[in-house]
Design a protein around this motif. Structure first.
Motif, PDB file in Angstrom:
ATOM      1  N   PRO A  84     -10.570   1.338  -0.029  1.00 22.47           N
ATOM      2  CA  PRO A  84      -9.527   1.246   0.983  1.00 22.47           C
ATOM      3  C   PRO A  84      -9.776   0.086   1.944  1.00 22.47           C
ATOM      4  O   PRO A  84     -10.916  -0.344   2.131  1.00 22.47           O
ATOM      5  CB  PRO A  84      -9.649   2.578   1.723  1.00 22.47           C
TER       6      PRO A  84
ATOM      7  N   PRO B 241       0.828  -1.208   0.000  1.00 16.88           N
ATOM      8  CA  PRO B 241       0.000   0.000   0.000  1.00 16.88           C
ATOM      9  C   PRO B 241       0.859   1.253   0.000  1.00 16.88           C
ATOM     10  O   PRO B 241       1.902   1.300   0.643  1.00 16.88           O
ATOM     11  CB  PRO B 241      -0.801  -0.108   1.294  1.00 16.88           C
TER      12      PRO B 241
ATOM     13  N   LYS C 226      -0.956  -4.067  -3.124  1.00 21.53           N
ATOM     14  CA  LYS C 226      -1.597  -3.303  -4.210  1.00 21.53           C
ATOM     15  C   LYS C 226      -0.813  -3.530  -5.480  1.00 21.53           C
ATOM     16  O   LYS C 226       0.397  -3.638  -5.465  1.00 21.53           O
ATOM     17  CB  LYS C 226      -1.619  -1.793  -3.877  1.00 21.53           C
TER      18      LYS C 226
ATOM     19  N   LYS D 249     -11.427   1.632  -6.712  1.00 17.28           N
ATOM     20  CA  LYS D 249     -10.544   1.454  -5.558  1.00 17.28           C
ATOM     21  C   LYS D 249     -11.305   1.565  -4.239  1.00 17.28           C
ATOM     22  O   LYS D 249     -12.042   2.511  -4.016  1.00 17.28           O
ATOM     23  CB  LYS D 249      -9.424   2.498  -5.596  1.00 17.28           C
TER      24      LYS D 249
ATOM     25  N   ASP E 109      -5.016   3.897   0.523  1.00 18.08           N
ATOM     26  CA  ASP E 109      -5.076   2.434   0.431  1.00 18.08           C
ATOM     27  C   ASP E 109      -5.578   1.827   1.736  1.00 18.08           C
ATOM     28  O   ASP E 109      -6.258   0.810   1.734  1.00 18.08           O
ATOM     29  CB  ASP E 109      -3.684   1.870   0.118  1.00 18.08           C
TER      30      ASP E 109
END
Length: 134
Positions: free
Chosen positions: A88, A4, A133, A86, A57
Motif C-alpha cells: 500500500p 486506487p 493501479k 502488493k 491500496d
C-alpha cells in the motif's frame, strides 16, 4: 491504469474518521473504505487478509493513537510477510507539525507522504493521481 480502489483510515478520533469517510465517499475516488481505531486493530485485521485484492491500496495513518501508535504500526507492518507483492501507499495523516515526525516518516520507505489534517478532496485527488493501479 485504474485509480486506487481501496483506502484505509487508521485513526483513534471517531469524528475525524466520520468526516474523512464522508469526504472520501462524496469524492467517489475510492470504491472501498476501511477504518480502524488504532494500529493494533489495523494490524490484526491486515494479518487476516488472504489476497492482494483485499489489501488496501492507500493507508492514511495517524501517529498518536492508544494501544499501538503509527510508528509501532509501521514497525509491525515491516516485519509482516503477507505472501503477495502488493504494497500500500502509506501517508501519515497527522495534526503534528513537528519536524521530528516528518523526519521519522522519511525513515520508512513505505511512507510516501506526510499530510496535515484535515484531509480534504484536493488531498484525496492528489493521492488518487499519485497511486495508479493496474
Amino acid at each position: 491504469m485504474n485509480a486506487p480502489k481501496s483506502i484505509c483510515i487508521i485513526d483513534d478520533d471517531p469524528i475525524y474518521q466520520l468526516i474523512t469517510k464522508k469526504i472520501i465517499e462524496k469524492s467517489q475516488l475510492f470504491s472501498q473504505i476501511l477504518s480502524y481505531k488504532n494500529g493494533k486493530v489495523a494490524i490484526d485485521s491486515l494479518k487476516a487478509i488472504q489476497s492482494a485484492e483485499e489489501f488496501p491500496d492507500v493507508i492514511l495513518l495517524d501517529i498518536d493513537m492508544p494501544e499501538m501508535d503509527g510508528w509501532a504500526f509501521m514497525n509491525e507492518l515491516q516485519r509482516m510477510d503477507f505472501g503477495f507483492e502488493k504494497k500500500p501507499a502509506i501517508y501519515i495523516a497527522s495534526s503534528s507539525i513537528a519536524n521530528e515526525d516528518r523526519e521519522k516518516a522519511n525513515s520508512f520507505p513505505e511512507i510516501v507522504g506526510y499530510l496535515c489534517k484535515p484531509i480534504d478532496r484536493d488531498i484525496l485527488e492528489r493521492i488518487h493521481l499519485e497511486n495508479p493501479k493496474d
